[in-house]
Design an enzyme around this catalytic site. Structure first.
Site, PDB file in Angstrom:
ATOM      1  CD  GLU A 353      45.776  39.807  45.984  1.00 44.55           C
ATOM      2  OE1 GLU A 353      46.097  40.077  44.840  1.00 44.55           O
ATOM      3  OE2 GLU A 353      44.715  39.226  46.288  1.00 44.55           O
ATOM      4  CG  HIS A 438      48.332  39.803  38.391  1.00 50.92           C
ATOM      5  ND1 HIS A 438      48.944  39.878  39.628  1.00 50.92           N
ATOM      6  CD2 HIS A 438      47.027  40.076  38.612  1.00 50.92           C
ATOM      7  CE1 HIS A 438      48.040  40.165  40.560  1.00 50.92           C
ATOM      8  NE2 HIS A 438      46.869  40.287  39.973  1.00 50.92           N
ATOM      9  CG  ASN A 476      47.641  43.454  43.442  1.00 54.92           C
ATOM     10  OD1 ASN A 476      48.425  43.766  44.331  1.00 54.92           O
ATOM     11  ND2 ASN A 476      46.792  42.474  43.565  1.00 54.92           N
TER      12      ASN A 476
HETATM   13  P1  FAD Z   1      42.166  43.899  29.847  1.00 54.43           P
HETATM   14  O1  FAD Z   1      41.613  44.565  31.040  1.00 54.43           O
HETATM   15  O2  FAD Z   1      42.336  42.429  29.850  1.00 54.43           O
HETATM   16  O3  FAD Z   1      41.231  44.316  28.613  1.00 54.43           O
HETATM   17  C1  FAD Z   1      41.350  43.754  27.334  1.00 54.43           C
HETATM   18  C2  FAD Z   1      39.969  43.744  26.664  1.00 54.43           C
HETATM   19  O4  FAD Z   1      40.116  43.434  25.272  1.00 54.43           O
HETATM   20  C3  FAD Z   1      39.013  42.700  27.232  1.00 54.43           C
HETATM   21  O5  FAD Z   1      37.779  43.313  27.525  1.00 54.43           O
HETATM   22  C4  FAD Z   1      38.880  41.671  26.116  1.00 54.43           C
HETATM   23  O6  FAD Z   1      37.615  41.039  26.074  1.00 54.43           O
HETATM   24  C5  FAD Z   1      39.121  42.519  24.876  1.00 54.43           C
HETATM   25  N1  FAD Z   1      39.657  41.785  23.727  1.00 54.43           N
HETATM   26  C6  FAD Z   1      40.665  40.879  23.712  1.00 54.43           C
HETATM   27  N2  FAD Z   1      40.919  40.464  22.453  1.00 54.43           N
HETATM   28  C7  FAD Z   1      40.049  41.120  21.646  1.00 54.43           C
HETATM   29  C8  FAD Z   1      39.815  41.106  20.232  1.00 54.43           C
HETATM   30  N3  FAD Z   1      40.558  40.369  19.398  1.00 54.43           N
HETATM   31  N4  FAD Z   1      38.816  41.886  19.734  1.00 54.43           N
HETATM   32  C9  FAD Z   1      38.063  42.656  20.570  1.00 54.43           C
HETATM   33  N5  FAD Z   1      38.251  42.703  21.922  1.00 54.43           N
HETATM   34  C10 FAD Z   1      39.229  41.949  22.438  1.00 54.43           C
HETATM   35  N6  FAD Z   1      44.877  43.594  38.941  1.00 54.43           N
HETATM   36  C11 FAD Z   1      45.055  44.474  39.951  1.00 54.43           C
HETATM   37  O7  FAD Z   1      45.804  45.450  39.799  1.00 54.43           O
HETATM   38  N7  FAD Z   1      44.398  44.316  41.143  1.00 54.43           N
HETATM   39  C12 FAD Z   1      43.574  43.255  41.379  1.00 54.43           C
HETATM   40  O8  FAD Z   1      42.968  43.153  42.457  1.00 54.43           O
HETATM   41  C13 FAD Z   1      43.413  42.279  40.343  1.00 54.43           C
HETATM   42  N8  FAD Z   1      42.647  41.171  40.536  1.00 54.43           N
HETATM   43  C14 FAD Z   1      42.413  40.329  39.481  1.00 54.43           C
HETATM   44  C15 FAD Z   1      41.541  39.254  39.649  1.00 54.43           C
HETATM   45  C16 FAD Z   1      41.217  38.444  38.572  1.00 54.43           C
HETATM   46  C17 FAD Z   1      40.283  37.274  38.759  1.00 54.43           C
HETATM   47  C18 FAD Z   1      41.773  38.720  37.286  1.00 54.43           C
HETATM   48  C19 FAD Z   1      41.434  37.874  36.092  1.00 54.43           C
HETATM   49  C20 FAD Z   1      42.645  39.777  37.116  1.00 54.43           C
HETATM   50  C21 FAD Z   1      42.987  40.586  38.198  1.00 54.43           C
HETATM   51  N9  FAD Z   1      43.837  41.675  38.047  1.00 54.43           N
HETATM   52  C22 FAD Z   1      44.059  42.529  39.091  1.00 54.43           C
HETATM   53  C23 FAD Z   1      44.537  41.945  36.771  1.00 54.43           C
HETATM   54  C24 FAD Z   1      43.927  43.110  35.960  1.00 54.43           C
HETATM   55  O9  FAD Z   1      42.536  42.959  35.857  1.00 54.43           O
HETATM   56  C25 FAD Z   1      44.594  43.133  34.576  1.00 54.43           C
HETATM   57  O10 FAD Z   1      45.982  43.334  34.759  1.00 54.43           O
HETATM   58  C26 FAD Z   1      44.046  44.241  33.681  1.00 54.43           C
HETATM   59  O11 FAD Z   1      42.670  44.100  33.464  1.00 54.43           O
HETATM   60  C27 FAD Z   1      44.757  44.281  32.340  1.00 54.43           C
HETATM   61  O12 FAD Z   1      44.378  45.470  31.659  1.00 54.43           O
HETATM   62  P2  FAD Z   1      44.559  45.609  30.102  1.00 54.43           P
HETATM   63  O13 FAD Z   1      44.108  46.973  29.710  1.00 54.43           O
HETATM   64  O14 FAD Z   1      45.927  45.191  29.725  1.00 54.43           O
HETATM   65  O15 FAD Z   1      43.589  44.508  29.434  1.00 54.43           O
END
Ligand code: FAD
Length: 497
Positions: A353, A438, A476
């Site tokens: 990126e 990620h 990403n």
């Molecule tokens: P998450 O989105 O992490 O959701 C998990 C949720 O579960 C969270 O809200 C958390 O608080 C909750 N949780 C965890 N444990 C518990 C528990 N025990 N009890 C209750 N709740 C809980 N990806 C891209 O594709 N493009 C981008 O531009 C990009 N930029 C990024 C920039 C940053 C700074 C970060 C940190 C990440 C970025 N990502 C990006 C990555 C992307 O955001 C993640 O891959 C994605 O959010 C993961 O999705 P998920 O559904 O696996 O879990």
């Protein structure tokens, strides 16, 4: 409330959880979502819901007393600051060999990410999820995910003139002069709003230094898309500042879910026990893996198989900066939302990126976040003595990723007669090799689960988040996490509900 009984409980409100909740609710199922973070809907005393990258306050970090910015230094000087401990939006979770950044709050990672919404090349899909029918993913589920997320593309003509993307045009020039493929990258940010920000006709967000601690405007997080639709069904309830600590089978069927209620300083102010017919683990790669690893080891879910905790990777994340010549300024006004990348995956194993460095002053720096084709994979394990889950990642493994990123940036530096910045990640440190944005894997599809996310060993337990993906998505990850969740919930709705 305590003692309640619900048909379906979803742990977490990120991409996987939001897809599961919406599709279950549309099929008539009542869904209870449990989220450890806050609901980000109320402005602070400054009138903003979220903090800026350049001035983090308590809202910025999950239960830290000092900020932990990925770009930690400027001209060699550390810039991290003391903040009050608060259930803020970005968790910089520290394991022995790596800091894993994650979003906390309703919307999960969608609250803090750059919104870069990239569908991987179909030719590379079999390396990402070998047991999944690629044709079906690209015909049905990637389009469904892109539509549901509100993915859009920058206007290429506007890009050529926008002051806030000068840094990206410099990135393109340098990539192309070295013979690399440079591409626009779609995003969920509202591109018309971005144009209006540049024109000065709306309140700025991406052009006012907001991104990884949240965006007050412009960004379509899950709160505006999947979760809004899910709540509109009237069948979804979200409990915030509630953290799931255990899931165990209940005599008579279903599962007992134990939940801690938190205050905004992170103290446990109550515990609840809820009965659920089915439980979806959507706590993110790290959250889901930590829960399952602990529950298998401590006897709550002993029949989970030995794939639990395995196959975790960092998507090959590594960052670097380059120092440009004085005739290549990157601009004092930079959009925090990246719009382009350099694709050297096939030849060198890296997709980079072109990232902003939104300091508000001219830095002559080009910053990059590379995603690389590393084969390193770590494992989560239960540390009984310390009562926590460990991750076996080693910082030295990042050297593979650095070598792949160098296939791009050594060449550009040599062509341009430029050097790497050595002041951004600690004095004399060229590579930010201590983090990932990620996290992926830990409960891998078709290994810890069946080919649709059903956990082996138990009926009615599912994984539906980034934990399913074995460590790398070549780009990403959130579009792939969303598309896979759409595919899996279709199969689960047809067969299990
Ligand atoms: P998450 O989105 O992490 O959701 C998990 C949720 O579960 C969270 O809200 C958390 O608080 C909750 N949780 C965890 N444990 C518990 C528990 N025990 N009890 C209750 N709740 C809980 N990806 C891209 O594709 N493009 C981008 O531009 C990009 N930029 C990024 C920039 C940053 C700074 C970060 C940190 C990440 C970025 N990502 C990006 C990555 C992307 O955001 C993640 O891959 C994605 O959010 C993961 O999705 P998920 O559904 O696996 O879990």
């Amino acid at each position: 409330g305590n003692g309640a009984s619900v048909p379906v409980l979803v742990i977490g409100t990120g991409y996987g959880g939001a897809v599961a909740a919406l599709r279950l609710a549309q099929a008539g199922v009542q869904v209870e979502m449990i989220e450890m973070g806050m609901s980000w809907d109320t402005p602070g005393s400054d009138g903003k819901i979220f903090a800026k990258v350049t001035s983090p306050d308590k809202r910025a970090y999950w239960l830290r007393t000092k900020t932990k910015a990925p770009v930690s230094n400027f001209f060699g000087f550390p810039i991290d600051a003391t903040i009050p401990k608060y259930t803020g939006i970005l968790d910089a979770e520290e394991f022995a060999g790596i800091t894993v950044y994650q979003g906390r709050g309703v919307g999960g990672g969608s609250l803090v990410n750059g919104g870069m919404a990239v569908t991987p090349k179909q030719s590379r899909f079999s390396s990402i999820l070998p047991s999944v029918d690629a044709a079906e993913m690209y015909a049905t589920y990637y389009p469904r995910a892109n539509a549901g997320l509100g993915v859009g593309s920058i206007d290429p003509a506007w890009f050529e003139t926008a002051e806030c993307y000068k840094y990206a045009r410099v990135g393109r020039k340098h990539a192309q002069r070295s013979g690399f493929a440079w591409t626009f990258v779609p995003d969920v940010y509202d591109w018309n709003y971005m144009k209006a920000e540049q024109a000065g006709t709306v309140t700025r967000s991406a052009l006012d230094g907001q991104v990884m601690y949240g965006n007050d405007h412009g960004k379509k997080s899950l709160v505006q898309t999947y979760l809004a639709q899910a709540l509109a069904t009237g069948r979804v309830n979200v409990s915030t500042l509630h953290q799931v600590t255990a899931v165990a089978p209940r005599s008579g069927g279903g599962y007992t879910v134990s939940i801690d209620q938190l205050d905004t300083s992170g103290n446990v102010v109550g515990t609840k026990s809820v009965t659920a017919g089915k439980v979806f683990f959507a706590a993110g790669s790290v959250g889901t893996s930590k829960l399952l690893t602990k529950l298998k080891a401590t006897g709550s879910l002993p029949a989970l198989n030995n794939e639990i905790g395995k196959g975790w990777g960092d998507n090959g994340n590594v960052m670097c900066g380059r120092a440009n010549h004085m005739w290549d300024p990157t601009g004092s006004l930079q959009s925090t939302i990246p719009c382009s990348g350099i694709d050297n995956w096939d030849a060198g194993g890296a997709f980079a990126e072109v990232a902003p460095l939104p300091t508000g002053i001219e830095t002559y720096a080009s910053l990059y976040l590379s995603i690389t084709n590393t084969t390193r994979r770590a494992e989560f394990s239960w540390n009984a003595a310390a009562n926590k889950v460990d991750l076996s990642w080693q910082t030295a493994w990042k050297q593979d990723s650095i070598n792949m990123a160098k296939t791009i940036f050594d060449k550009i530096n040599s062509k341009e007669g430029t050097i790497y910045r050595t002041d951004l990640f600690g004095a004399y440190k060229v590579w930010q090799d201590g983090l990932t944005y990620h996290p992926l894997g830990g409960a891998v599809l078709n290994k810890a689960t069946d080919n649709y996310g059903r956990l082996h060993g138990y009926n009615g337990l599912y994984v539906i988040d980034g934990a399913l993906i074995p460590g790398n998505t070549t780009v990403n990850p959130f579009v792939t996490i969303t598309a896979l969740a759409e595919r899996n919930i279709d199969n689960i709705l047809a067969n299990d509900i």
